[in-house]
Design a protein around this motif. Structure first.
Motif, PDB file in Angstrom:
ATOM      1  N   GLN A   1      53.619   7.807 -19.634  1.00 37.95           N
ATOM      2  CA  GLN A   1      52.869   8.760 -20.455  1.00 37.95           C
ATOM      3  C   GLN A   1      51.387   8.771 -20.106  1.00 37.95           C
ATOM      4  O   GLN A   1      50.721   9.806 -20.203  1.00 37.95           O
ATOM      5  CB  GLN A   1      53.061   8.403 -21.934  1.00 37.95           C
ATOM      6  CG  GLN A   1      52.414   9.383 -22.907  1.00 37.95           C
ATOM      7  CD  GLN A   1      51.089   8.884 -23.468  1.00 37.95           C
ATOM      8  OE1 GLN A   1      50.648   7.769 -23.143  1.00 37.95           O
ATOM      9  NE2 GLN A   1      50.469   9.695 -24.304  1.00 37.95           N
ATOM     10  N   ARG A   2      50.877   7.648 -19.635  1.00 38.62           N
ATOM     11  CA  ARG A   2      49.453   7.575 -19.304  1.00 38.62           C
ATOM     12  C   ARG A   2      49.079   8.475 -18.138  1.00 38.62           C
ATOM     13  O   ARG A   2      47.903   8.795 -17.951  1.00 38.62           O
ATOM     14  CB  ARG A   2      49.069   6.125 -18.997  1.00 38.62           C
ATOM     15  CG  ARG A   2      49.716   5.553 -17.736  1.00 38.62           C
ATOM     16  CD  ARG A   2      49.431   4.058 -17.613  1.00 38.62           C
ATOM     17  NE  ARG A   2      49.850   3.502 -16.326  1.00 38.62           N
ATOM     18  CZ  ARG A   2      51.072   3.117 -16.054  1.00 38.62           C
ATOM     19  NH1 ARG A   2      52.021   3.225 -16.970  1.00 38.62           N
ATOM     20  NH2 ARG A   2      51.380   2.601 -14.869  1.00 38.62           N
TER      21      ARG A   2
ATOM     22  N   ASN B   1      49.589  13.640 -20.161  1.00 35.67           N
ATOM     23  CA  ASN B   1      49.659  13.714 -21.617  1.00 35.67           C
ATOM     24  C   ASN B   1      48.653  14.716 -22.168  1.00 35.67           C
ATOM     25  O   ASN B   1      47.732  15.153 -21.474  1.00 35.67           O
ATOM     26  CB  ASN B   1      49.414  12.331 -22.237  1.00 35.67           C
ATOM     27  CG  ASN B   1      48.013  11.811 -21.920  1.00 35.67           C
ATOM     28  OD1 ASN B   1      47.037  12.209 -22.547  1.00 35.67           O
ATOM     29  ND2 ASN B   1      47.931  10.920 -20.932  1.00 35.67           N
TER      30      ASN B   1
ATOM     31  N   SER C   1      47.255  14.069 -25.709  1.00 38.12           N
ATOM     32  CA  SER C   1      47.368  13.230 -26.897  1.00 38.12           C
ATOM     33  C   SER C   1      46.545  13.767 -28.064  1.00 38.12           C
ATOM     34  O   SER C   1      45.613  14.562 -27.889  1.00 38.12           O
ATOM     35  CB  SER C   1      46.910  11.805 -26.573  1.00 38.12           C
ATOM     36  OG  SER C   1      47.671  11.256 -25.525  1.00 38.12           O
TER      37      SER C   1
ATOM     38  N   TYR D   1      45.010  18.321 -30.693  1.00 37.87           N
ATOM     39  CA  TYR D   1      45.473  17.818 -29.407  1.00 37.87           C
ATOM     40  C   TYR D   1      44.385  17.968 -28.359  1.00 37.87           C
ATOM     41  O   TYR D   1      43.639  18.954 -28.339  1.00 37.87           O
ATOM     42  CB  TYR D   1      46.733  18.563 -28.954  1.00 37.87           C
ATOM     43  CG  TYR D   1      47.946  18.236 -29.782  1.00 37.87           C
ATOM     44  CD1 TYR D   1      48.603  17.021 -29.616  1.00 37.87           C
ATOM     45  CD2 TYR D   1      48.421  19.123 -30.734  1.00 37.87           C
ATOM     46  CE1 TYR D   1      49.714  16.703 -30.379  1.00 37.87           C
ATOM     47  CE2 TYR D   1      49.525  18.814 -31.506  1.00 37.87           C
ATOM     48  CZ  TYR D   1      50.169  17.604 -31.327  1.00 37.87           C
ATOM     49  OH  TYR D   1      51.262  17.281 -32.086  1.00 37.87           O
TER      50      TYR D   1
END
Length: 375
Positions: A224-225, A228, A230, A259
């Motif tokens: 996910q890094r 993404n 976030s 987001y």
């Protein structure tokens, strides 16, 4: 006969049967214990925004040019929502086109799966699509959030609903508007993404007509890094320090969240896709009892032409058997596979009976492949 009688009396089979009967009785589901049930794709459609943004247009706002973008990605243009356009309206148009080709009325749709990571309502966009289509029987409609893998996972979900739940007509829509989450000053990401919608109608059929032969699905949250968008806390000075009921000091009201723009490590995503996508397709082919030579078309998520070419080379699939419209639309996330499929079918390239190896990959990280037959 004796072997069959003994098999039917095994504890596992009896337990399975009792569970299904309980589900059918308590939940009144249209459950079928039919191992011969199949499903097939019988209609497709797509829709894109009117606004076209070329590489030369982007060169006016970031330090880039057409040659630089095309060599690294294969992209020339992308479509972007603007004005009164909405993602929901694109999805509805794509769905209507798919239903028209399939010759299925909206009232005959049992389920709508909206594969998107950019819904226009936090609680999901699928029910609004059901409303706009005019489905009078109120079929279930819900969103699937899996970014660029979403559409393939939607196909798998449709097959499960049909084979295990007795559904007859499932509308699978892939639609995304990633332009709303792009940092248009970041040339590493803004050159990649566009907006679009694509849809297919998946219909129940006899097992001998089954058009979804096998699939393979995975995810890896550790990645996910690398890709993404976030949640982030918005800054505000209006909060007060209060004491909670447990005596602790708290800041309240909490700040609203939104987001962030898309964050991507392009090199890592490129490496990830080139490794897992061919492996996943090979696993799906093995499950289907097929080889790459049996594939008529390779249809990958339209993210980067170098990824598409690399996977094709790994599977020994010639350029003539690749479906790609990346140059015209860029990366449209969950819409990319059904959009490319619809264009290939309507242009006459893909014919009834053709076998397609499809694969999606992206944020999550997630990846999924499926071996399917058109009609």
């Amino acid at each position: 006969m004796e072997t069959t009688r003994l098999l039917l009396q095994t504890p596992d089979f009896l337990l399975f049967t009792l569970v299904q009967l309980q589900l059918q009785t308590r939940l009144q589901l249209p459950w079928k214990l039919n191992q011969e049930e199949g499903c097939k794709l019988i209609g497709c459609g797509s829709a894109v925004p009117n606004l076209k943004i070329s590489n030369d247009d982007l060169a006016q706002i970031v330090d880039t040019d057409d040659d630089w973008i095309h060599k690294r990605t294969g992209i020339r243009n992308r479509r972007v929502l603007s004005g009164n356009d909405s993602l929901t309206s694109l999805a509805v148009d794509a769905a209507k086109n798919a239903l028209q080709m399939a010759e299925v009325e909206p009232d005959d749709v049992d389920l709508i799966l909206m594969c998107t990571s950019t819904p226009e309502d936090l609680f999901g966009s699928a029910p609004q699509i059901q409303k706009e289509l005019g489905c009078k029987n109120n079929p279930l409609a819900y969103d699937i959030t899996a970014a660029c893998s979403g559409f393939v996972l939607g196909l798998v979900s449709a097959a499960c609903h049909i084979r295990g739940g007795g559904f007859q007509n499932v509308l699978v829509i892939g639609a995304d508007s990633l332009s709303r989450y792009v940092d248009w000053t970041d040339r590493g990401t803004c050159i990649l993404f566009g907006d679009a919608a694509g849809a297919v109608l998946v219909q129940a059929c006899d097992g001998n007509e089954d058009g979804l032969f096998a699939f393979d699905v995975h995810s890896d949250g550790d990645g996910q890094r690398h890709l993404n968008a976030s949640m982030k806390e918005e800054t505000s000075d209006e909060r007060k320090v209060l004491f909670g009921s447990n005596g602790s000091a708290v800041e309240f009201p909490p700040r609203p969240y939104s987001y962030s723009c898309i964050q991507m490590n392009g090199k890592e995503v490129f490496r990830f896709a080139n490794k897992v996508v061919p492996e996943s397709i090979e696993l799906s082919l093995e499950k289907a009892g097929l080889s790459s030579s049996d594939i008529d078309w390779l249809l990958l998520h339209q993210a980067n032409q170098r990824i598409i070419d690399g996977v094709a080379n790994r599977l020994d699939i010639s350029d003539e058997r690749i479906i790609s419209n990346l140059a015209n639309y860029g990366n449209t996330s969950a819409a990319s596979i059904p959009l490319a499929l619809d264009e290939a079918i309507r242009s006459g390239r893909v014919q009834p009976g053709n076998i397609i190896a499809a694969a999606g990959f992206g944020a999550g990280l997630t990846w999924a492949s499926a071996i399917l037959r058109w009609r």
